[in-house]
Design a protein around this motif. Structure first.
Motif, PDB file in Angstrom:
ATOM      1  N   ASP A 174       0.883  -1.354   0.158  1.00 28.16           N
ATOM      2  CA  ASP A 174       0.014   0.054   0.100  1.00 28.16           C
ATOM      3  C   ASP A 174       0.778   1.307   0.018  1.00 28.16           C
ATOM      4  N   ASP A 175       0.749   2.152   0.999  1.00 31.10           N
ATOM      5  CA  ASP A 175       1.581   3.571   0.850  1.00 31.10           C
ATOM      6  C   ASP A 175       2.814   3.222   1.203  1.00 31.10           C
ATOM      7  N   CYS A 176       3.263   1.974   1.936  1.00 29.69           N
ATOM      8  CA  CYS A 176       4.902   1.723   2.184  1.00 29.69           C
ATOM      9  C   CYS A 176       5.638   2.014   0.881  1.00 29.69           C
ATOM     10  N   HIS A 177       4.815   1.538  -0.100  1.00 34.30           N
ATOM     11  CA  HIS A 177       5.804   1.349  -1.462  1.00 34.30           C
ATOM     12  C   HIS A 177       5.943   2.916  -2.083  1.00 34.30           C
ATOM     13  N   CYS A 178       7.013   3.449  -2.418  1.00 33.78           N
ATOM     14  CA  CYS A 178       7.049   4.871  -2.914  1.00 33.78           C
ATOM     15  C   CYS A 178       7.587   4.997  -4.284  1.00 33.78           C
ATOM     16  N   ALA A 179       7.294   3.954  -5.265  1.00 32.72           N
ATOM     17  CA  ALA A 179       8.057   4.393  -6.523  1.00 32.72           C
ATOM     18  C   ALA A 179       7.231   5.527  -7.272  1.00 32.72           C
ATOM     19  N   TRP A 180       8.110   6.413  -7.695  1.00 35.33           N
ATOM     20  CA  TRP A 180       7.849   7.441  -8.485  1.00 35.33           C
ATOM     21  C   TRP A 180       6.748   8.461  -7.630  1.00 35.33           C
ATOM     22  N   ARG A 181       6.736   8.566  -6.310  1.00 33.82           N
ATOM     23  CA  ARG A 181       5.909   9.280  -5.329  1.00 33.82           C
ATOM     24  C   ARG A 181       6.726   9.685  -4.106  1.00 33.82           C
ATOM     25  N   VAL A 182       6.196  10.520  -3.299  1.00 41.40           N
ATOM     26  CA  VAL A 182       6.720  10.664  -1.929  1.00 41.40           C
ATOM     27  C   VAL A 182       5.941   9.783  -0.994  1.00 41.40           C
ATOM     28  N   ARG A 183       7.195   9.299   0.125  1.00 41.27           N
ATOM     29  CA  ARG A 183       6.292   8.555   0.991  1.00 41.27           C
ATOM     30  C   ARG A 183       6.551   9.514   2.342  1.00 41.27           C
ATOM     31  N   ARG A 184       5.557   9.753   2.951  1.00 44.63           N
ATOM     32  CA  ARG A 184       5.439  10.494   4.162  1.00 44.63           C
ATOM     33  C   ARG A 184       4.681  10.193   5.566  1.00 44.63           C
ATOM     34  N   TRP A 185       4.979  10.514   6.665  1.00 47.04           N
ATOM     35  CA  TRP A 185       4.403  10.150   7.714  1.00 47.04           C
ATOM     36  C   TRP A 185       4.010  11.396   8.509  1.00 47.04           C
ATOM     37  N   GLU A 186       2.633  11.324   9.171  1.00 46.72           N
ATOM     38  CA  GLU A 186       2.121  12.326  10.047  1.00 46.72           C
ATOM     39  C   GLU A 186       3.048  13.104  11.368  1.00 46.72           C
ATOM     40  N   ARG A 187       3.924  12.114  11.678  1.00 44.44           N
ATOM     41  CA  ARG A 187       4.718  12.371  13.191  1.00 44.44           C
ATOM     42  C   ARG A 187       5.928  12.554  12.974  1.00 44.44           C
ATOM     43  N   LEU A 188       6.393  12.492  11.704  1.00 46.54           N
ATOM     44  CA  LEU A 188       7.886  12.558  11.404  1.00 46.54           C
ATOM     45  C   LEU A 188       8.179  13.557  10.251  1.00 46.54           C
ATOM     46  N   SER A 189       9.289  14.315  10.335  1.00 39.14           N
ATOM     47  CA  SER A 189       9.614  15.265   9.648  1.00 39.14           C
ATOM     48  C   SER A 189      10.672  14.724   8.528  1.00 39.14           C
ATOM     49  N   LEU A 190      10.038  13.751   7.757  1.00 45.83           N
ATOM     50  CA  LEU A 190      10.980  13.223   6.840  1.00 45.83           C
ATOM     51  C   LEU A 190       9.825  12.767   5.672  1.00 45.83           C
TER      52      LEU A 190
ATOM     53  N   LEU B 180      10.997  13.730 -10.518  1.00 44.14           N
ATOM     54  CA  LEU B 180      11.144  15.407 -10.331  1.00 44.14           C
ATOM     55  C   LEU B 180      10.007  15.872  -9.720  1.00 44.14           C
ATOM     56  N   SER B 181       8.829  15.518  -9.933  1.00 42.87           N
ATOM     57  CA  SER B 181       7.694  15.849  -9.419  1.00 42.87           C
ATOM     58  C   SER B 181       7.318  15.487  -7.929  1.00 42.87           C
ATOM     59  N   ALA B 182       7.848  14.350  -7.876  1.00 41.87           N
ATOM     60  CA  ALA B 182       7.869  13.757  -6.191  1.00 41.87           C
ATOM     61  C   ALA B 182       8.891  14.756  -5.440  1.00 41.87           C
ATOM     62  N   ALA B 183      10.068  14.841  -6.030  1.00 39.10           N
ATOM     63  CA  ALA B 183      11.288  15.923  -5.399  1.00 39.10           C
ATOM     64  C   ALA B 183      10.772  16.953  -4.881  1.00 39.10           C
ATOM     65  N   ALA B 184      10.017  17.726  -5.894  1.00 39.76           N
ATOM     66  CA  ALA B 184       9.515  19.138  -5.644  1.00 39.76           C
ATOM     67  C   ALA B 184       8.694  19.230  -4.702  1.00 39.76           C
ATOM     68  N   SER B 185       7.942  18.250  -4.211  1.00 36.38           N
ATOM     69  CA  SER B 185       6.912  18.344  -2.955  1.00 36.38           C
ATOM     70  C   SER B 185       7.667  18.366  -1.746  1.00 36.38           C
ATOM     71  N   VAL B 186       8.851  17.972  -1.725  1.00 36.43           N
ATOM     72  CA  VAL B 186       9.610  17.542  -0.267  1.00 36.43           C
ATOM     73  C   VAL B 186       9.727  19.128   0.365  1.00 36.43           C
ATOM     74  N   PRO B 187       9.262  19.488   1.708  1.00 36.29           N
ATOM     75  CA  PRO B 187       9.478  20.619   2.284  1.00 36.29           C
ATOM     76  C   PRO B 187      10.755  20.998   2.443  1.00 36.29           C
ATOM     77  N   ALA B 188      11.159  22.282   2.306  1.00 33.83           N
ATOM     78  CA  ALA B 188      12.684  22.836   2.404  1.00 33.83           C
ATOM     79  C   ALA B 188      13.105  22.644   3.555  1.00 33.83           C
ATOM     80  N   ASP B 189      12.450  22.383   4.600  1.00 34.71           N
ATOM     81  CA  ASP B 189      13.043  22.237   6.054  1.00 34.71           C
ATOM     82  C   ASP B 189      13.037  20.663   6.295  1.00 34.71           C
ATOM     83  N   GLU B 190      13.014  19.758   5.316  1.00 33.98           N
ATOM     84  CA  GLU B 190      13.313  18.476   5.486  1.00 33.98           C
ATOM     85  C   GLU B 190      14.474  18.027   4.524  1.00 33.98           C
TER      86      GLU B 190
ATOM     87  N   ARG C 171      18.880  17.443 -12.693  1.00 34.46           N
ATOM     88  CA  ARG C 171      17.793  18.382 -13.167  1.00 34.46           C
ATOM     89  C   ARG C 171      17.485  19.211 -11.733  1.00 34.46           C
ATOM     90  N   MET C 172      17.181  18.258 -10.791  1.00 35.66           N
ATOM     91  CA  MET C 172      16.513  18.832  -9.514  1.00 35.66           C
ATOM     92  C   MET C 172      17.829  19.433  -8.815  1.00 35.66           C
TER      93      MET C 172
END
Length: 280
Positions: free
Chosen positions: A77-93, A130-140, A183-184
């Protein structure tokens, strides 16, 4: 965070008990879990830790129709992160996933991947990363999880992605991942790129692969594929391998290979020197 290199079935109760002792903020798996073993995939998906997985070329089993791959994706399910971002609510990662099920050697999609994801082109794969990387917050930290590393890390047999099983040795990295990183990096170089696929022990007993390299932009590349990742030491005592990474904000402060005893004590540790990024 703990990083598990290519498992190839080497996973069980002892590994899970060890993780409970280590209590990492997150556990990352670089793929090649066990030739499509759904029982093992289910165990990893149910771990009581923040988990991110990128499946490898062996995770399709021998099914060219994509059925085994699809079942694994359902289990993860959401554990697999191919071509996307894996995030967690209580973790700044945030973990950015590269192309799934890579077998290295430039750019190639297996029949199983085509059956599940469609005929994705090299350019489309680059854009998805690139699209996935662009969504990562600057403070992470910008962290990329791949099965095989990018091209450009060397073409010797012992390079992080160097072909060692056939002569001549060549760069066997992923072309789409290399293009995406370049490119990123124009706006924000990745802090850490984690991968496996290319085992540390070279073919025909000709030495060991280079685990780590760092480019002029400061991006660190780690091959975590210590295979086999568990076994017995010279005294007959069991050991388990994890790579270990630590961040302070967006700064990578520690990176090492660690071999643990079942009680969580470090039996051996290889700590990698990190250079300060040369960024403007």
């Amino acid at each position: 965070m703990a990083i598990a290199g290519d498992l190839h079935g080497a996973w069980g109760d002892a590994d899970e008990k060890l993780l409970n002792l280590l209590r990492p903020d997150a556990v990352l798996f670089v793929g090649d879990l066990s030739n499509g073993n759904l029982h093992l995939t289910r165990r990893i998906a149910l771990l009581p830790h923040p988990v991110a997985v990128i499946l490898g070329n062996h995770d399709c089993g021998f099914d060219k129709n994509g059925g085994i791959l699809h079942q694994q994706l359902v289990l993860l399910d959401d554990c697999h992160c191919a071509w996307r971002v894996r995030r967690w609510e209580r973790l700044s990662l945030s973990v950015v996933g590269a192309r799934p099920c890579s077998s290295g050697g430039g750019f190639h999609l297996s029949q199983a991947v085509k059956a599940v994801y469609g005929p994705v082109t090299l350019d489309q794969s680059v854009e998805r990363i690139l699209s996935a990387a662009a969504s990562v917050p600057a403070d992470e930290p910008l962290l990329i999880l791949a099965h095989c590393g990018p091209t450009g890390l060397g073409s010797n047999p012992d390079s992080p992605c160097g072909r060692d099983w056939k002569s001549p040795a060549i760069d066997w990295g992923d072309q789409d991942l290399s293009i995406a990183i370049d490119r990123m990096a124009v706006t924000r170089p990745p802090d850490l790129v984690i991968f496996g696929h290319m085992h540390h022990a070279l073919k025909r007993g000709s030495g060991y692969r280079q685990s780590l390299t760092q480019d002029r932009r400061g991006t660190v590349y780690l091959n975590s594929a210590c295979v086999p990742r568990s076994g017995l030491d010279q005294q007959g005592c069991p050991f388990f391998h994890f790579s270990w990474a630590e961040f302070s904000g967006t700064c990578l402060t520690h990176l090492s290979h660690r071999w643990y005893a079942p009680d969580g004590k470090v039996k051996y540790k290889e700590t990698f020197p990190l250079m300060r990024p040369m960024r403007h």
